[in-house]
Design a protein around this motif. Structure first.
Motif, PDB file in Angstrom:
ATOM      1  N   GLU A   1       0.837  -1.197   0.000  1.00 32.67           N
ATOM      2  CA  GLU A   1       0.000   0.000   0.000  1.00 32.67           C
ATOM      3  C   GLU A   1       0.873   1.250   0.000  1.00 32.67           C
ATOM      4  O   GLU A   1       0.707   2.158  -0.786  1.00 32.67           O
ATOM      5  CB  GLU A   1      -0.840  -0.015   1.271  1.00 32.67           C
ATOM      6  N   ASN A   2       1.825   1.249   0.902  1.00 28.56           N
ATOM      7  CA  ASN A   2       2.799   2.317   0.918  1.00 28.56           C
ATOM      8  C   ASN A   2       4.134   1.678   1.297  1.00 28.56           C
ATOM      9  O   ASN A   2       4.225   0.468   1.442  1.00 28.56           O
ATOM     10  CB  ASN A   2       2.380   3.403   1.921  1.00 28.56           C
ATOM     11  N   GLY A   3       5.113   2.433   1.476  1.00 32.79           N
ATOM     12  CA  GLY A   3       6.433   1.873   1.764  1.00 32.79           C
ATOM     13  C   GLY A   3       6.641   1.483   3.218  1.00 32.79           C
ATOM     14  O   GLY A   3       7.714   1.065   3.615  1.00 32.79           O
ATOM     15  N   ILE A   4       5.592   1.651   4.040  1.00 28.44           N
ATOM     16  CA  ILE A   4       5.730   1.333   5.461  1.00 28.44           C
ATOM     17  C   ILE A   4       5.216  -0.086   5.670  1.00 28.44           C
ATOM     18  O   ILE A   4       4.023  -0.299   5.869  1.00 28.44           O
ATOM     19  CB  ILE A   4       4.922   2.301   6.358  1.00 28.44           C
ATOM     20  N   ALA A   5       6.097  -1.044   5.558  1.00 26.00           N
ATOM     21  CA  ALA A   5       5.670  -2.421   5.722  1.00 26.00           C
ATOM     22  C   ALA A   5       6.865  -3.253   6.143  1.00 26.00           C
ATOM     23  O   ALA A   5       8.012  -2.808   6.055  1.00 26.00           O
ATOM     24  CB  ALA A   5       5.102  -2.970   4.414  1.00 26.00           C
ATOM     25  N   THR A   6       6.546  -4.446   6.606  1.00 27.98           N
ATOM     26  CA  THR A   6       7.620  -5.378   6.949  1.00 27.98           C
ATOM     27  C   THR A   6       7.473  -6.585   6.047  1.00 27.98           C
ATOM     28  O   THR A   6       6.377  -7.130   5.896  1.00 27.98           O
ATOM     29  CB  THR A   6       7.508  -5.798   8.421  1.00 27.98           C
ATOM     30  N   LEU A   7       8.580  -6.977   5.424  1.00 30.24           N
ATOM     31  CA  LEU A   7       8.547  -8.163   4.577  1.00 30.24           C
ATOM     32  C   LEU A   7       9.096  -9.357   5.355  1.00 30.24           C
ATOM     33  O   LEU A   7      10.099  -9.244   6.076  1.00 30.24           O
ATOM     34  CB  LEU A   7       9.396  -7.958   3.323  1.00 30.24           C
TER      35      LEU A   7
ATOM     36  N   GLU B   1      12.830 -11.034   8.888  1.00 26.83           N
ATOM     37  CA  GLU B   1      11.860  -9.943   8.733  1.00 26.83           C
ATOM     38  C   GLU B   1      12.626  -8.659   8.479  1.00 26.83           C
ATOM     39  O   GLU B   1      13.587  -8.356   9.183  1.00 26.83           O
ATOM     40  CB  GLU B   1      11.031  -9.794  10.016  1.00 26.83           C
ATOM     41  N   ILE B   2      12.206  -7.946   7.492  1.00 27.79           N
ATOM     42  CA  ILE B   2      12.911  -6.694   7.184  1.00 27.79           C
ATOM     43  C   ILE B   2      11.903  -5.563   6.978  1.00 27.79           C
ATOM     44  O   ILE B   2      10.908  -5.728   6.263  1.00 27.79           O
ATOM     45  CB  ILE B   2      13.794  -6.855   5.929  1.00 27.79           C
ATOM     46  N   GLU B   3      12.180  -4.433   7.625  1.00 22.43           N
ATOM     47  CA  GLU B   3      11.317  -3.260   7.423  1.00 22.43           C
ATOM     48  C   GLU B   3      11.698  -2.570   6.118  1.00 22.43           C
ATOM     49  O   GLU B   3      12.879  -2.375   5.821  1.00 22.43           O
ATOM     50  CB  GLU B   3      11.478  -2.300   8.603  1.00 22.43           C
ATOM     51  N   VAL B   4      10.692  -2.217   5.358  1.00 23.72           N
ATOM     52  CA  VAL B   4      10.956  -1.666   4.033  1.00 23.72           C
ATOM     53  C   VAL B   4      11.451  -0.220   4.120  1.00 23.72           C
ATOM     54  O   VAL B   4      12.391   0.172   3.418  1.00 23.72           O
ATOM     55  CB  VAL B   4       9.687  -1.739   3.160  1.00 23.72           C
ATOM     56  N   ASN B   5      10.833   0.528   5.004  1.00 20.98           N
ATOM     57  CA  ASN B   5      11.220   1.946   5.145  1.00 20.98           C
ATOM     58  C   ASN B   5      11.238   2.690   3.827  1.00 20.98           C
ATOM     59  O   ASN B   5      12.155   3.452   3.533  1.00 20.98           O
ATOM     60  CB  ASN B   5      12.607   2.046   5.820  1.00 20.98           C
ATOM     61  N   GLN B   6      10.274   2.424   3.026  1.00 18.27           N
ATOM     62  CA  GLN B   6      10.080   3.126   1.756  1.00 18.27           C
ATOM     63  C   GLN B   6      11.213   2.959   0.777  1.00 18.27           C
ATOM     64  O   GLN B   6      11.429   3.802  -0.106  1.00 18.27           O
ATOM     65  CB  GLN B   6       9.799   4.611   2.030  1.00 18.27           C
ATOM     66  N   ARG B   7      11.931   1.857   0.926  1.00 19.22           N
ATOM     67  CA  ARG B   7      12.942   1.560  -0.087  1.00 19.22           C
ATOM     68  C   ARG B   7      12.276   0.808  -1.229  1.00 19.22           C
ATOM     69  O   ARG B   7      11.382  -0.004  -0.994  1.00 19.22           O
ATOM     70  CB  ARG B   7      14.050   0.680   0.506  1.00 19.22           C
ATOM     71  N   ASN B   8      12.755   1.022  -2.420  1.00 18.25           N
ATOM     72  CA  ASN B   8      12.190   0.295  -3.553  1.00 18.25           C
ATOM     73  C   ASN B   8      12.944  -1.000  -3.834  1.00 18.25           C
ATOM     74  O   ASN B   8      12.436  -1.892  -4.491  1.00 18.25           O
ATOM     75  CB  ASN B   8      12.196   1.159  -4.815  1.00 18.25           C
ATOM     76  N   VAL B   9      14.158  -1.060  -3.310  1.00 22.25           N
ATOM     77  CA  VAL B   9      14.940  -2.279  -3.516  1.00 22.25           C
ATOM     78  C   VAL B   9      15.334  -2.837  -2.155  1.00 22.25           C
ATOM     79  O   VAL B   9      15.938  -2.130  -1.348  1.00 22.25           O
ATOM     80  CB  VAL B   9      16.206  -1.985  -4.350  1.00 22.25           C
ATOM     81  N   VAL B  10      14.918  -4.042  -1.911  1.00 20.25           N
ATOM     82  CA  VAL B  10      15.325  -4.701  -0.658  1.00 20.25           C
ATOM     83  C   VAL B  10      15.964  -6.043  -1.017  1.00 20.25           C
ATOM     84  O   VAL B  10      15.286  -6.983  -1.422  1.00 20.25           O
ATOM     85  CB  VAL B  10      14.115  -4.902   0.285  1.00 20.25           C
TER      86      VAL B  10
END
Lengths: 1168, 475
Positions: free
Chosen positions: A196-202, A213-222
């Motif tokens: 939905e937005n960049g605030i998520a945990t993958l 588990e990694i927090e995205v922190n609005q990065r486009n590349v993880v």
């Protein structure tokens, strides 16, 4: 965590290989009447190159014969998994919907078969790595799986690559935490997911790997790197007879140590290498000499007999081997201990793949009588298919004594405080500083340090291994060369090992392994060395020990220790072969037949030489007559074990495994001792040159037949019941009593499979077991015999007398029963694991050689008596507190507490001594067994304590807290009644290992503690008698002893501590330390607890990029420091060493043993 | 499938065959026999009885001040409460073996073996009672009683004399299927000599018993008449020169001293009794009994005090030596001698009021001992004719008899029995330096029981102190 979207089997190659062996039978199956299914596997390419994404001809070329009648897709896929190297990856809910499949019996390609199966479904397949992914048509790595929960449009897209060890990892589940949005990585390890937005945990998860588990922190590349999870559910433990069992299925207590942990300390002895690593295990080294024995106990003492073997059975590749310690022979002469090796030293730890400690009767029930004290199951390294691997390791190390007593340096040779350079007393003389003004030679020498040297270790090991699908091999040669801190003590070992296995076809496998070792060295008479060093005057130089003619420079009371070490030699040489053949025949999937034949053969040859006088004038020879002694021990153990294994699914939910087997064990041991006394020609050491020859030989034979059965029921991989039974027939018990049966029951329940647990808990298991083990005894205890008397024949006449032991023809087998309850929990995606065990073990009907009144006619009688109970807890904790990028911290903690109690001794006896150790003038101590006491109580004399209203009758224990009773002469009153002064069994043991890794750098340290253990310090007793310790510097003080007079009033009398006439004009004779202190055992039974930094290791693996053009695959350099004492209240050398050698049970005695050392080692390891 | 079944049944058959009983029938001890002929037990018992005598002598010789430790505070010198476990152990093992000979002798109709074994039993049992008092006997030796009770020492003396009486009868029995020969290291099977030995021993035990009024001087004198009156009949174990392990145990002590393990130093008390210090005559037996110093003197060490500063560990003091009668490799260990028998006769004669018999026996005792150790006749008569020795029948006293017996029984355990009966009243004998304070200024009267008994048979062990007396020593 069953919330993972995919039930994706395994990725790591190793895990897959294990599972292909184990799992097909564990999976559910249906009866053949419903489904007849035949899968034929043909034409598997020999090379293993299932490269990812190559939707190659492979799926077309693998032929499968499959017939289905009204079956589920899930079932069909599982059948295919059974017979192909492929694993399926799928989402459960998608698969579950596909039922009612019918397929005519035919042989089709795998591709064709899959197409047929998926024909009328919304599913398709894709090959990735060694897996086949089943997915919805149209869904692919590029799109998310399943519809998003919300209606809103995805606004933020994330892409990345998942890797493991720099290789892309396909098939990894990627899920947005808290949603059902998920995808999988493709063949290149790429994924793309929308949020939905960049605030998520993958959440990245994949079986066989640790979930991240990694927090995205609005990065486009993880991008993510995943690490294999070795502590996964599929952890395998090697149990009885080398059988591998999934750890989750076992209901008893077992702990595995991998080869890497074993060689961490660079200890030549596998027993020492276990220090601090295993819960429930106590290791005591008998001293710091090269090649000196170490003793290992699993869950305390079970057999009370002073000579009984309480150590676990050592099993190498499924074959029991000898780990006895045969100290100096008792032939004709009374030999001083020499610190010989326990025979497990013949195994090179570098060759060990893994080691499992089986604890408790249930764990070892199948091994039968010899494993009543637990078992150490060693699996040696094998070759693996693939490229040739060459590994070379080279170590150099230095040893120093890790702890010295605090010596006094104020007073010199003499007595009564007087200067006398000829006195027998080394340190009761004049003040050195004063007498030095008259005699400049009268000065202090730190002889104990001066007599020692830096010990050295050289260790080199090279191994070559490799193989292909048909045959694998491993071969290695290792050489260890050590020099001890006591000069002239040496030990060397060379071990060569070859093993190989051959798959003739899929049905027949042969594995052969051979281990040849040659070891031995010069064993200095360390007890005499330390004793003589103690007698040596502090004002003479011990290094000045011989003159130019080789004559001894004799000073004071006793031989010069260095002279004795140099000339009183004892050399041993052991040649040993361990051989092992395993033939395995598996004609059909559900049945296999295995035969193992093993032999352990060694020859142990020793020669002792004590030179007599070189000439007859003015000489102090080591021996008045001179003598030499040859000892030859030949031991052969043969072990044959045949077992059949049946595995069968029972209905949908059960799998049963039944093992039936038979074992034969045969031990032959021959020893002979020849002693020659009085050399006619000085310095010529041959039996032909001796005046008297004495000869002693002995044969021992023991045989055992065992038949056993082992049934394992597995309910849905979550509930396991294991029942075993074994019957043994032994040669060592009387007929009629020599057959005995004993069962064991183990239950293991993985409740995390059933119960909904909080998400922090990733795994939960409880287990319970009950087991019985019978134990036989040594050969020849069923009869009473006469023995040839020493020195006979005289003038051709033989002389015999009664043997020491009265045998018994009524002996029954000993019985040990163990109840073992345990739980295992893992938290936070396995980052924290806890294993807890409680056990209680009772050993009954013990076969004792009971020491009885000499007047009874035999000093010892053999009988079944006694019961000892051991209760304890074991705790193991594994944690991975930090794991960020390249840095990680791993932690392992273990804790053991064992309590034992002598429930019962012999009929008509309420106590008897196990062993006695000398102390001066009444300070001799005895380890005694008394009903109701704990094993290991040390009895001796004490200072009398004041009890208000009189001392209670039948006082047993010394109460250290009560005030001392002071006599009218102002000195403490000695109580000659023997009281229990302490206990030699530790209250608890613990170990903590920390490993910190950053890229190629790794730092680890192991802290190891032993708490609440008392030992008798004989060396301290001697040192106090000779005024050598620093506290005796108060010898010229006038003091008032703290305590009360017999009537309870405080003592006020001043007394002089020194010798002869004091300032008050009273003659104090030999002085306080000799008259009172050294004669009271209490002063020498002391707390021997310690905390040790057992090991610090720093290792660095060179980055692979540096090695680019070299032929090297890996280079590792490391430094290790072992055995640093952090804390101990003990005042003498390292309290860990005891003096008995690893064979005996009297561990409460320390003393004149070889001091322990701290070692610093540097290692270079190269892999080609 | 059928093939498999056949294979399985073959395996099953092999397994069954393998478990047959013969495979396990290997537990008969191949190293040691469960039965041995009497002669093998006799060989050991007769030879090693000598070791037992020496082992006790090595304790009591410090109490009676034949020997002294070269170091101060020697525990035997200062009469510490030491538990002599090994001595007890060797005595009981020996007596257990002898009890087997007694049993076998009955079974094999061999009274000659029985008689000799009874004498051996009387030797070992007698020595054991005399140092420890009450002892296990009636429940001992069989292996049946693990905690044998202690029999009263006075009643055991009755056992002793009846053992000897029965032995005398058995030795003269005309029909014995088997008789000792070369397995007898004492007399080589000479039964007449065994009979004399039995009588001499009986005289010795009656002498002890007489102290408490359990025997009369006439009983003793009656035994003397049939006892050992000539050195050729001396009861002695003949040691072999075959090697260190079978040497005379005093030779081993001397060997230790030779290799600087200090042992076997002569006490000042004995040296002074012979070197002209305590008595105005120099005893010609000195060089036959122990070594002289490098200066040719005979000097002892005061008990409990040590050799003192400036005294070298060899050559400065007298020690027992392999060059003497007592400590050569093949020296005999003496059980009872003609000399001792004569001194018993002297004491009994004196007690019976027969001073002439007492005096004659006293002189004969001196002569017998001197001849035994090898003093030549001229020196013997010089000594015997010295006025302080040849005092005449009217002047014979117990002191004189005990003075001479003390020298003649050098290293014998019997001297401690004499010393206690005589209340240590040897001339110039004083308490050792640094005497064990528990003794409150008195001489030791007995040994404490060994630790093995206290720990294994504690309930039956009598509670004793070093000042408690053996029954015949009670006042």
């Amino acid at each position: 965590m069953k919330s993972i979207l995919f039930h994706a089997p395994h990725s790591s190659l190793m895990i897959i290989m294990r599972l292909t062996w184990l799992n097909p039978e564990l999976r559910r199956s249906r009866f053949a009447c419903i489904v007849f299914l035949a899968l034929t596997l043909i034409d598997i390419p020999a090379s293993k190159s299932f490269a990812a994404g190559t939707k190659s001809l492979r799926l077309d070329s693998i032929q499968v014969t499959l017939e289905l009648r009204d079956e589920s897709l899930e079932f069909a896929l599982k059948q295919i998994e059974k017979r192909t190297p492929y694993r399926f990856v799928y989402r459960n809910q998608e698969i579950k919907k596909v039922n009612g499949l019918t397929l005519e019996s035919a042989t089709r390609s795998l591709a064709q078969t899959l197409s047929l199966l998926l024909a009328h479904t919304p599913l398709t397949y894709r090959e990735m790595n060694e897996m086949i992914l089943i997915e919805r048509t149209g869904s692919g790595p590029q799109s998310s799986v399943g519809p998003p929960l919300t209606e809103s449009l995805p606004a933020f897209s994330i892409t990345g690559v998942v890797r493991s060890a720099n290789e892309p990892l396909p098939g990894v589940s990627v899920v947005v935490k808290g949603t059902q949005i998920g995808t999988m990585t493709d063949a290149q390890g790429k994924y793309s997911i929308d949020t939905e937005n960049g605030i998520a945990t993958l959440i990245f998860s994949f079986i066989g790997f640790k979930t991240i588990e990694i927090e995205v922190n609005q990065r486009n590349v993880v991008d993510v790197t995943m690490e294999p999870d070795v502590t996964q559910l599929d952890e395998v433990v090697v149990t009885s007879f080398g059988i591998e069992q999934a750890k989750q299925s076992i209901g008893f207590s077992a702990q595995e140590v991998n080869g890497a942990s074993l060689i961490q300390m660079r200890q030549p002895s596998v027993v020492n290498a276990l220090q601090g690593q295993v819960a429930g295990v106590q290791i005591t080294s008998s001293g710091g000499a090269p090649g000196m024995s170490s003793r290992i106990l699993v869950r305390g003492i079970t057999s009370l007999d002073p000579n009984a073997n309480n150590q676990p059975l050592f099993v190498v590749d499924g074959i029991p081997i000898d780990n006895s310690t045969y100290e100096t022979a008792s032939g004709a002469t009374e030999n001083t201990p020499r610190g010989l090796s326990n025979r497990a030293m013949d195994i090179n730890p570098n060759d060990i793949e893994s080691l499992t400690v089986l604890k408790g009767a249930a764990a070892t029930a199948l091994y039968g009588v010899r494993a009543a004290n637990g078992a150490i199951v060693i699996t040696t390294k094998k070759g693996t298919a693939g490229q040739l691997q060459v590994n070379a390791t080279s170590t150099f190390g230095m040893d120093h004594i890790n702890k010295y007593p605090h010596f006094q340096d104020e007073y010199g040779q003499g007595s009564n405080g007087l200067y006398n350079p000829d006195d027998i007393f080394p340190a009761w003389g004049a003040k050195i500083a004063v007498a030095n003004l008259i005699d400049p030679e009268y000065r202090y020498y730190d002889n104990v340090k001066n007599a020692m040297q830096t010990g050295k270790t050289f260790d080199n090991h090279i191994s070559v291994s490799g193989g292909n699908k048909i045959a694998t091999f491993y071969t290695s040669v290792g050489n260890t060369d050590q020099q001890g801190v006591i000069p002239f003590s040496t030990w060397k070992r060379t071990v060569a090992k070859v093993s190989g296995s051959l798959n003739f076809n899929d049905k027949f496998t042969a594995t052969v392994s051979m281990n040849y070792s040659n070891s031995g060295g010069n064993r200095v008479p360390h007890d005499r060395f330390m004793e003589n060093l103690m007698y040596y005057p502090v004002t003479r130089d011990v290094r000045d020990y011989e003159d130019e003619n080789g004559y001894q420079n004799y000073v004071g009371l006793s031989d010069n220790p260095l002279y004795t070490a140099k000339y009183s030699t004892y050399k041993d040489r052991v040649d040993r072969i361990l051989g092992n053949i395993l033939l395995s025949y598996k004609p059909v999937g559900w049945f296999s037949l295995n035969y193992r034949l093993g032999t352990d053969f060694y020859s142990d040859y020793r020669r002792e030489i004590a030179p007599g006088p070189r000439s007859s004038t003015d000489e102090f020879p080591i021996s008045a007559t001179g003598y030499m002694e040859d000892t030859q021990i030949n031991s052969r153990i043969l072990n044959s074990n045949v077992f059949a294994e049946f595995k069968k699914g029972l209905g949908e939910d059960f799998t049963a495994t039944l093992r039936l087997g038979q074992e034969l064990f045969q031990e032959d041991r021959r020893s002979s001792v020849v002693t020659g006394q009085e050399f006619e020609i000085p310095q010529f050491f041959a039996f032909s040159n001796t005046k008297q020859l004495l000869y002693y030989n002995e044969m021992r034979q023991r045989r055992l037949i065992g038949a056993y059965g082992d049934l394992m029921l597995n309910y849905r991989d979550m509930l396991y019941l294991n029942v075993t039974g074994r019957n043994d027939w032994t040669s060592t018990l009387p007929k009629g009593n020599n057959s005995f049966f004993y069962p064991s029951y183990n239950l293991s329940f993985i409740f995390s499979e059933v119960v909904d647990l909080p998400s922090q808990i990733s795994f939960g298991k409880v287990r319970a077991s009950y087991g019985e083990v019978g134990k036989d005894t040594d050969p020849y205890l069923t009869s009473t015999v006469y023995t040839n008397s020493l020195g006979f024949p005289i003038n051709g006449i033989l002389g015999f007398s009664r043997d020491d032991v009265r045998g018994s023809n009524d002996l029954r087998p000993e019985r040990t029963t163990t109840i073992d309850l345990g739980a295992e929990l893992r938290f936070f995606e396995n980052r924290l694991g806890v294993e807890f065990t409680w056990y209680k073990s009772n050993s009954r009907d013990q076969i004792f050689r009971v020491p009885v009144s000499e007047a009874a006619g035999y000093p010892t009688i053999v009988t079944n008596v006694g019961e000892i109970e051991n209760k304890g807890i074991e705790l193991i904790l594994n944690a991975n507190p930090i794991r960020t990028g390249d840095f990680r911290w791993d932690l392992m903690v273990n804790f053991t507490r064992n309590r034992n109690r002598v429930v019962d001794i012999a009929e008509g006896l309420d106590e008897f001594p196990i062993s006695t150790q000398f102390g001066y003038s009444g300070s001799t101590v005895t380890m005694k067994l008394k009903e109701g006491d704990a094993y290991g109580n040390i009895y001796g004399t004490s200072y009398q304590r004041y009890y208000q209203g009189g001392a209670p009758e039948n006082l047993r224990y010394l109460d250290h807290d009560l005030p001392l009773v002071i006599g009218a002469n102002g000195f403490p009153v000695r109580n000659t009644q023997q009281l229990a002064l302490g206990n030699a069994q530790p209250k608890w043991l613990g170990g903590i290992r920390n490993t910190l890794t950053y890229k190629g750098l790794s730092l680890s340290f192991l802290i190891d503690a032993r708490y609440g253990v008392d030992q008798y310090d004989q060396f301290h007793n001697f040192l106090s008698a000779f005024g050598k310790l620093d506290y005796s510097e108060n010898r010229n003080d006038v003091v008032v002893f703290d305590g009360v007079l017999a009537d309870g009033t405080p003592n006020t009398k001043e007394v002089f501590l020194g010798q002869a006439v004091g300032p008050d004009g009273v003659d104090y004779g030999q002085g306080f330390y000799r008259v009172y202190f050294r004669t009271t055992s209490e002063n020498f039974v002391k707390n021997a607890s310690f905390v040790k930094l057992r090991n610090v290791g720093l290792s660095y693996s060179l980055p692979k990029t540096w090695l680019g053009k070299t032929p090297l695959k890996a280079v590792n350099i490391s430094a290790t420091v072992n055995n640093i004492i952090l804390w101990t209240p003990w005042i003498n050398f390292d309290p860990e060493s005891f003096s008995g050698g690893a064979g005996g049970n009297a561990t409460g005695f320390t003393g004149l043993t070889y001091p322990s050392t701290m070692s610093t080692l540097f290692t270079l390891n190269l892999t080609l | 499938m059928k093939n498999l079944r056949i294979k399985l049944s073959i395996i099953a058959a092999v397994l069954l065959l393998a478990s047959c009983n013969d495979y396990l029938d290997i537990n008969e001890n191949p190293n040691k026999p469960s039965e041995v002929p009497m002669s093998l037990l006799m060989a050991n018992a007769s030879y090693r009885t000598g070791d037992n005598i020496q082992s006790i002598g090595d304790i009591t010789s410090y109490y009676v001040q034949y020997l002294a430790s070269p170091n101060a505070f020697g525990s035997k010198d200062v009469q510490d409460a030491t538990a002599f476990d090994e001595t007890w152990q060797n005595l009981y093992r020996m007596m257990s073996d002898i009890s087997d000979i007694l049993k076998l002798a009955d079974e094999q109709n061999s009274p000659h073996y029985k008689g000799t074994a009874q004498v051996l039993m009387a030797i070992n049992l007698g020595m054991t009672i005399d140092i420890w008092g009450d002892l296990p006997y009636s429940e001992a030796f069989t292996g049946e009683y693990l905690k044998p009770i202690y029999d009263d020492d006075q009643s055991l003396y009755v056992v002793l004399t009846s053992l000897l009486d029965e032995a005398i009868a058995n030795l003269s029995n005309g029909t014995s299927d088997l008789s000792p020969g070369s397995d007898d290291f004492i007399y080589g099977g000479d039964l007449a000599k065994w009979t004399k030995l039995a009588y001499s021993l009986k005289a010795r035990y009656l002498l002890h018993a007489a102290n408490s009024g359990d025997a009369t001087p006439d009983d003793i004198l009656a035994a003397i008449d049939k006892g050992i009156l000539l050195n050729v009949d001396n009861g002695a174990i003949v040691y072999s020169d075959q090697g260190y392990d079978v040497y005379n145990p005093w030779a081993k002590v001397a060997i230790d001293q030779e290799s600087a393990i200090l042992d076997g130093w002569i006490s000042e008390q004995l040296a002074d009794a012979m070197n002209g210090t305590s008595y105005p005559v120099v005893d010609p037996r000195l060089p036959f009994m122990f070594s002289a110093t490098d200066e040719g003197e005979y000097i002892g060490v005061p008990n409990g005090q040590g050799r003192g500063t400036g005294v070298d560990i060899s050559g400065d003091r007298s020690v027992i030596s392999r060059d003497t009668y007592y400590a050569a490799n093949t020296a005999p260990i003496l059980i009872i001698t003609a000399a001792e028998t004569r001194f018993i006769e002297a004491e009994a004669g004196l007690a019976a009021g027969n001073k002439q018999r007492a005096y004659d026996a006293y002189i004969a005792g001196i002569q017998a001992h001197m001849r035994m150790v090898g003093v030549d006749d001229a020196d013997i008569s010089t000594y015997v004719n010295n006025a302080t020795v040849s005092v005449g029948a009217d002047n014979i006293t117990l002191d004189l008899i005990m003075k001479e017996k003390y020298v003649a029984l050098f290293l014998s355990p019997e001297t401690w029995n004499d010393a206690r009966r005589f209340d240590y009243k040897y001339k110039n004998m004083t308490l050792p330096a640094n005497l064990n304070p528990e003794l409150n200024g008195n001489y030791i009267r007995r040994l404490i029981y060994p630790d093995s008994e206290t720990s294994r048979n504690g309930a039956n062990v009598p509670s004793v102190t070093l000042l408690d007396r053996i029954w015949w020593d009670e006042q």
